[in-house]
Design a protein around this motif. Structure first.
Motif, PDB file in Angstrom:
ATOM      1  N   ILE A  74      -0.083   7.143 -15.398  1.00 38.35           N
ATOM      2  CA  ILE A  74       1.055   6.217 -15.457  1.00 38.35           C
ATOM      3  C   ILE A  74       2.369   6.934 -15.174  1.00 38.35           C
ATOM      4  O   ILE A  74       3.308   6.343 -14.615  1.00 38.35           O
ATOM      5  N   ASN A  75       2.441   8.230 -15.503  1.00 41.44           N
ATOM      6  CA  ASN A  75       3.668   8.978 -15.242  1.00 41.44           C
ATOM      7  C   ASN A  75       3.929   9.123 -13.746  1.00 41.44           C
ATOM      8  O   ASN A  75       5.078   9.144 -13.312  1.00 41.44           O
ATOM      9  N   ASP A  76       2.879   9.227 -12.974  1.00 36.75           N
ATOM     10  CA  ASP A  76       3.020   9.306 -11.527  1.00 36.75           C
ATOM     11  C   ASP A  76       3.616   8.002 -10.990  1.00 36.75           C
ATOM     12  O   ASP A  76       4.490   8.001 -10.122  1.00 36.75           O
ATOM     13  N   TYR A  77       3.153   6.872 -11.507  1.00 38.60           N
ATOM     14  CA  TYR A  77       3.702   5.576 -11.101  1.00 38.60           C
ATOM     15  C   TYR A  77       5.168   5.463 -11.517  1.00 38.60           C
ATOM     16  O   TYR A  77       6.011   5.002 -10.743  1.00 38.60           O
ATOM     17  N   ILE A  78       5.466   5.902 -12.731  1.00 32.85           N
ATOM     18  CA  ILE A  78       6.851   5.828 -13.225  1.00 32.85           C
ATOM     19  C   ILE A  78       7.773   6.720 -12.387  1.00 32.85           C
ATOM     20  O   ILE A  78       8.910   6.350 -12.083  1.00 32.85           O
ATOM     21  N   ALA A  79       7.277   7.882 -11.991  1.00 29.74           N
ATOM     22  CA  ALA A  79       8.076   8.781 -11.154  1.00 29.74           C
ATOM     23  C   ALA A  79       8.424   8.160  -9.817  1.00 29.74           C
ATOM     24  O   ALA A  79       9.430   8.505  -9.196  1.00 29.74           O
ATOM     25  N   HIS A  80       7.591   7.235  -9.359  1.00 32.39           N
ATOM     26  CA  HIS A  80       7.824   6.553  -8.079  1.00 32.39           C
ATOM     27  C   HIS A  80       8.391   5.148  -8.311  1.00 32.39           C
ATOM     28  O   HIS A  80       7.971   4.174  -7.688  1.00 32.39           O
ATOM     29  N   ASP A  81       9.327   5.048  -9.252  1.00 38.47           N
ATOM     30  CA  ASP A  81      10.058   3.809  -9.575  1.00 38.47           C
ATOM     31  C   ASP A  81       9.202   2.756 -10.257  1.00 38.47           C
ATOM     32  O   ASP A  81       9.555   1.571 -10.260  1.00 38.47           O
ATOM     33  N   GLY A  82       8.095   3.154 -10.834  1.00 37.56           N
ATOM     34  CA  GLY A  82       7.249   2.216 -11.542  1.00 37.56           C
ATOM     35  C   GLY A  82       7.913   1.627 -12.769  1.00 37.56           C
ATOM     36  O   GLY A  82       8.612   2.329 -13.515  1.00 37.56           O
ATOM     37  N   TYR A  83       7.739   0.333 -12.980  1.00 39.82           N
ATOM     38  CA  TYR A  83       8.259  -0.459 -14.101  1.00 39.82           C
ATOM     39  C   TYR A  83       9.783  -0.568 -14.097  1.00 39.82           C
ATOM     40  O   TYR A  83      10.373  -1.076 -15.049  1.00 39.82           O
ATOM     41  N   GLN A  84      10.423  -0.135 -13.028  1.00 33.30           N
ATOM     42  CA  GLN A  84      11.874  -0.326 -12.920  1.00 33.30           C
ATOM     43  C   GLN A  84      12.214  -1.802 -12.670  1.00 33.30           C
ATOM     44  O   GLN A  84      13.267  -2.285 -13.099  1.00 33.30           O
ATOM     45  N   ALA A  85      11.322  -2.516 -11.973  1.00 31.85           N
ATOM     46  CA  ALA A  85      11.593  -3.926 -11.669  1.00 31.85           C
ATOM     47  C   ALA A  85      11.601  -4.773 -12.935  1.00 31.85           C
ATOM     48  O   ALA A  85      12.516  -5.582 -13.144  1.00 31.85           O
ATOM     49  N   ILE A  86      10.585  -4.599 -13.783  1.00 32.39           N
ATOM     50  CA  ILE A  86      10.547  -5.397 -15.009  1.00 32.39           C
ATOM     51  C   ILE A  86      11.690  -4.965 -15.941  1.00 32.39           C
ATOM     52  O   ILE A  86      12.275  -5.801 -16.659  1.00 32.39           O
ATOM     53  N   ALA A  87      12.045  -3.673 -15.913  1.00 32.70           N
ATOM     54  CA  ALA A  87      13.175  -3.213 -16.732  1.00 32.70           C
ATOM     55  C   ALA A  87      14.479  -3.847 -16.254  1.00 32.70           C
ATOM     56  O   ALA A  87      15.319  -4.264 -17.070  1.00 32.70           O
ATOM     57  N   LYS A  88      14.650  -3.941 -14.946  1.00 26.17           N
ATOM     58  CA  LYS A  88      15.840  -4.574 -14.368  1.00 26.17           C
ATOM     59  C   LYS A  88      15.919  -6.043 -14.780  1.00 26.17           C
ATOM     60  O   LYS A  88      16.988  -6.545 -15.150  1.00 26.17           O
ATOM     61  N   LEU A 137       0.806  -1.227   0.000  1.00 25.83           N
ATOM     62  CA  LEU A 137       0.000   0.000   0.000  1.00 25.83           C
ATOM     63  C   LEU A 137       0.838   1.275   0.000  1.00 25.83           C
ATOM     64  O   LEU A 137       0.293   2.369   0.159  1.00 25.83           O
ATOM     65  N   LYS A 138       2.144   1.136  -0.180  1.00 25.04           N
ATOM     66  CA  LYS A 138       3.033   2.289  -0.042  1.00 25.04           C
ATOM     67  C   LYS A 138       2.599   3.468  -0.903  1.00 25.04           C
ATOM     68  O   LYS A 138       2.578   4.617  -0.445  1.00 25.04           O
ATOM     69  N   GLU A 139       2.259   3.215  -2.158  1.00 21.43           N
ATOM     70  CA  GLU A 139       1.916   4.297  -3.061  1.00 21.43           C
ATOM     71  C   GLU A 139       0.409   4.540  -3.158  1.00 21.43           C
ATOM     72  O   GLU A 139      -0.012   5.515  -3.777  1.00 21.43           O
ATOM     73  N   CYS A 140      -0.400   3.659  -2.559  1.00 19.93           N
ATOM     74  CA  CYS A 140      -1.845   3.907  -2.532  1.00 19.93           C
ATOM     75  C   CYS A 140      -2.096   5.119  -1.634  1.00 19.93           C
ATOM     76  O   CYS A 140      -1.672   5.143  -0.487  1.00 19.93           O
ATOM     77  N   GLY A 141      -2.760   6.102  -2.161  1.00 22.54           N
ATOM     78  CA  GLY A 141      -2.954   7.328  -1.399  1.00 22.54           C
ATOM     79  C   GLY A 141      -1.873   8.359  -1.641  1.00 22.54           C
ATOM     80  O   GLY A 141      -1.959   9.485  -1.148  1.00 22.54           O
ATOM     81  N   ARG A 142      -0.841   7.982  -2.415  1.00 24.14           N
ATOM     82  CA  ARG A 142       0.262   8.913  -2.682  1.00 24.14           C
ATOM     83  C   ARG A 142       0.466   9.203  -4.168  1.00 24.14           C
ATOM     84  O   ARG A 142       1.184  10.135  -4.523  1.00 24.14           O
ATOM     85  N   ILE A 143      -0.126   8.386  -5.024  1.00 22.27           N
ATOM     86  CA  ILE A 143      -0.011   8.643  -6.456  1.00 22.27           C
ATOM     87  C   ILE A 143      -1.404   8.675  -7.070  1.00 22.27           C
ATOM     88  O   ILE A 143      -2.371   8.169  -6.494  1.00 22.27           O
TER      89      ILE A 143
END
Length: 626
Positions: free
Chosen positions: A160-174, A149-155
């Motif tokens: 999708i840009n808000d998610y990306i700004a908070h390290d979104g899709y970095q895991a699959i990219a890694k 729930l870390k980003e629930c209530g914060r993004i």
């Protein structure tokens, strides 16, 4: 279109820069609970007022438009549902509760323009009466550790840009840049992540079964068919951070060699489905989902299947049958879905919360995840607090936290000073935990020892005026209604158990009925085909185990100790309090109350319908239940 991890990184920096230009960020909760209370009207009003003052920040990364100002956004569920609509201000952490559109002008004038606080909208501690300004200072949030729930209530879940700004899709990219499927499975296995949907099966082990199966086609299914009464954890994640679920599915797909996935969500979750659909479309538009993700050889497509709300479709094989267009009914296992699942292909099924944990595990490592929880139950778990508790809502805590800490430290204890009696954990599949279990660590293994289970994470707190026999009857009624009817033990057994419980709550039960109920519950548990039937008797078995005295009182004394069973209530007029006003006699539909004016009245228990009309109308509190 993003062609590489470098492209994703550039977009992330661009999104972060745009967010940094927001001198203040206002987040209006747009989870289902707050939306039902009018939060979208609050959002529109705040946004319009900020714009009228020329303070609104404009951000459009597609058009390369962004300038300094106040950002006004929707967000997912903040968790403290009973105080919604909630509005939080960043970076200060200021939180306003129960905000209405008519409060917005004062908020803009006081907080945005004059940098002050609207005191009446702050959280007030019910015990000390103290007003609390920031979210992190509120006891409800202090003891929580948020991963899922870390980003629930914060993004903003729609951006999708808000998610990306908070390290979104970095895991699959890694993963795509330098990991092999076996590396991903090992990382998840080492993390100790266990299925968050009920059974707690080790996630990495399940994946390894599917990964080892031959064949060109495999599937990943996200189980969002959350049907437990009082549970809304998966719904809140899908509404508040849908991209984390998509990224988790992609990680799972890469690990087992799947190129296609399904999100199975009940149609009663329209907002979650709407946001998931938008998230899929936005991810596809950026090249983060679909063919050749980030320019790699990995392709993954995701579809959404809306379920009709059948509780049994939370069971894996019934869910698969529903996606295939058949009636949602379980199938015998083995073969297990990891070997032969959707359309006969190897399939893994993980629930929403399990999948949403995966990006954080890949980004931070297995040891980081293991730093929370217990050796055999790593990480955190979300729970939906409901019932007779001060603070209702959604919480996330480390596995192993005690029930006492959740109910009294986070939940604030019971309302109206009531004494704690029990908590039903895990919904119809779970069991009741009594006062002597308050210091039990909440993890998979410890709960199994006392006949309960975490389930999906519903926690219904009950006080001293709750009848445990009636509680067992409620859950049995739910399960009986939801039984698919395929196997005799569940179809007929739950029906007969419900009939016995109804008989007992109506004061017609016998001690022989108790023995029969217990025997029948064990037979249903042992003989049912699927998990729904096997766990259906849990509420009955645990209440019989810990509250047998209440069952005995119902059948032997024909009394309900909690005074909750209507058929066993006995209305009585206290002559010391009765003023002889005759109101009760006039409203009694059965003519069971007699007496002269200005003289104490009496109730004929043989005529009394136990409707409660007399008690409702009595102004002197002279009518009591005994």
């Amino acid at each position: 279109m993003l062609k590489s991890r470098e492209d994703l990184y550039k977009l992330q920096q661009k999104a972060k820069a745009a967010l940094a230009e927001q001198t203040m960020r206002i987040l209006v909760c747009a989870g289902t609970g707050c939306v039902a209370n009018g939060s979208l009207k609050v959002y529109e009003r705040l946004k319009n007022l900020v714009a009228e003052h020329g303070l609104l920040a404009e951000v459009d990364l597609v058009k390369d438009v962004s300038h300094e100002g106040i950002g006004v956004n929707i967000s997912g569920c903040h968790g403290f549902c009973q105080l919604g609509p909630l509005v939080r201000f960043e970076p200060s952490g200021l939180l306003y509760c129960k905000v209405q559109p008519e409060d917005c002008a004062e908020i803009v004038e006081t907080t945005i323009i004059n940098n002050s606080v609207v005191e009446r909208l702050l959280y007030q501690d019910p015990n000390s009466g103290e007003k609390v300004k920031t979210q992190d200072e509120i006891p409800f949030y202090k003891r929580q550790v948020r991963v899922t729930l870390k980003e629930c209530g914060r993004i903003n879940p729609d951006d999708i840009n808000d998610y990306i700004a908070h390290d979104g899709y970095q895991a699959i990219a890694k993963i795509l840049e330098g990991m092999k499927p076996e590396d991903v499975i090992k990382e998840v296995t080492d993390s100790g992540l266990r299925g968050r949907g009920g059974g707690g099966f080790p996630t990495g082990r399940k994946w390894s079964f599917a990964a080892s199966q031959p064949g060109p086609k495999k599937y990943v299914i996200c189980n969002g068919d959350e049907g437990d009464p009082g549970a809304f954890m998966d719904r809140s994640v899908m509404e508040g951070n849908p991209h984390s679920v998509l990224e988790g599915m992609m990680i799972a797909g890469f690990a087992i060699g799947a190129d296609e996935g399904y999100i199975y969500a009940r149609a009663e979750y329209p907002l979650a489905i709407k946001r998931m659909r938008k998230a899929i479309a936005d991810a596809e538009a950026l090249g983060l989902l679909g063919n050749r993700v980030l320019g790699s050889d990995f392709s993954f497509k995701i579809h959404i299947k809306e379920g009709a709300g059948a509780f049994v479709c939370g069971e894996e094989t019934a869910l698969i049958a529903s996606i295939e267009g058949e009636r949602g009914m379980p199938r015998p296992r083995p073969p297990f879905p990891a070997v032969k699942g959707l359309w006969g292909c190897p399939t893994i099924i993980n629930n929403v919360e399990t999948l949403a944990n995966l990006p954080a595990i890949i980004n931070n490592g297995a040891n980081w995840f293991r730093s929370f929880g217990t050796p055999n139950s790593a990480g955190t778990k979300t729970f939906a607090l409901a019932g007779q508790i001060q603070n209702t809502g959604l919480v996330e805590v480390p596995m192993g936290m005690t029930l006492r800490e959740i109910v009294f430290d986070i939940g604030g204890g019971l309302r109206e000073g009531k004494k704690y009696k029990s908590v039903q954990i895990g919904g119809p599949s779970g069991g009741c935990l009594t006062e002597d279990k308050l210091d039990l660590p909440l993890d998979y293994d410890e709960l199994m020892k006392v006949g309960a289970m975490i389930g999906s994470g519903g926690l219904v707190v009950m006080g001293e005026d709750t009848c445990m026999v009636e509680t067992a009857k409620f859950f049995m009624g739910f399960v009986q209604n939801e039984s698919c009817g395929k196997c005799v033990p569940c179809r007929e057994g739950t029906k007969q158990m419900l009939a016995l419980l109804t008989k007992i709550t109506e004061g017609k039960g016998t001690e022989e009925d108790l023995a029969l109920l217990e025997e029948l519950a064990q037979n249903v548990k042992d003989g049912s085909l699927c998990g729904l039937g096997k766990t259906a008797p849990n509420p009955v078995l645990t209440t019989l185990r810990y509250f047998r005295h209440e069952y005995v009182a119902h059948v032997r004394d024909k009394k309900c100790p909690a005074g909750a069973c209507q058929a066993l209530k006995e209305y009585y007029i206290d002559p010391a309090k009765c003023k002889g006003c005759t109101v009760c006699a006039r409203v009694c539909p059965a003519g069971a109350i007699t007496g002269d004016k200005k003289q104490p009245h009496v109730i004929n228990v043989d005529l009394c319908l136990k409707c409660g009309a007399c008690m409702e109308k009595c102004k002197f509190g002279s009518i009591i239940i005994r």
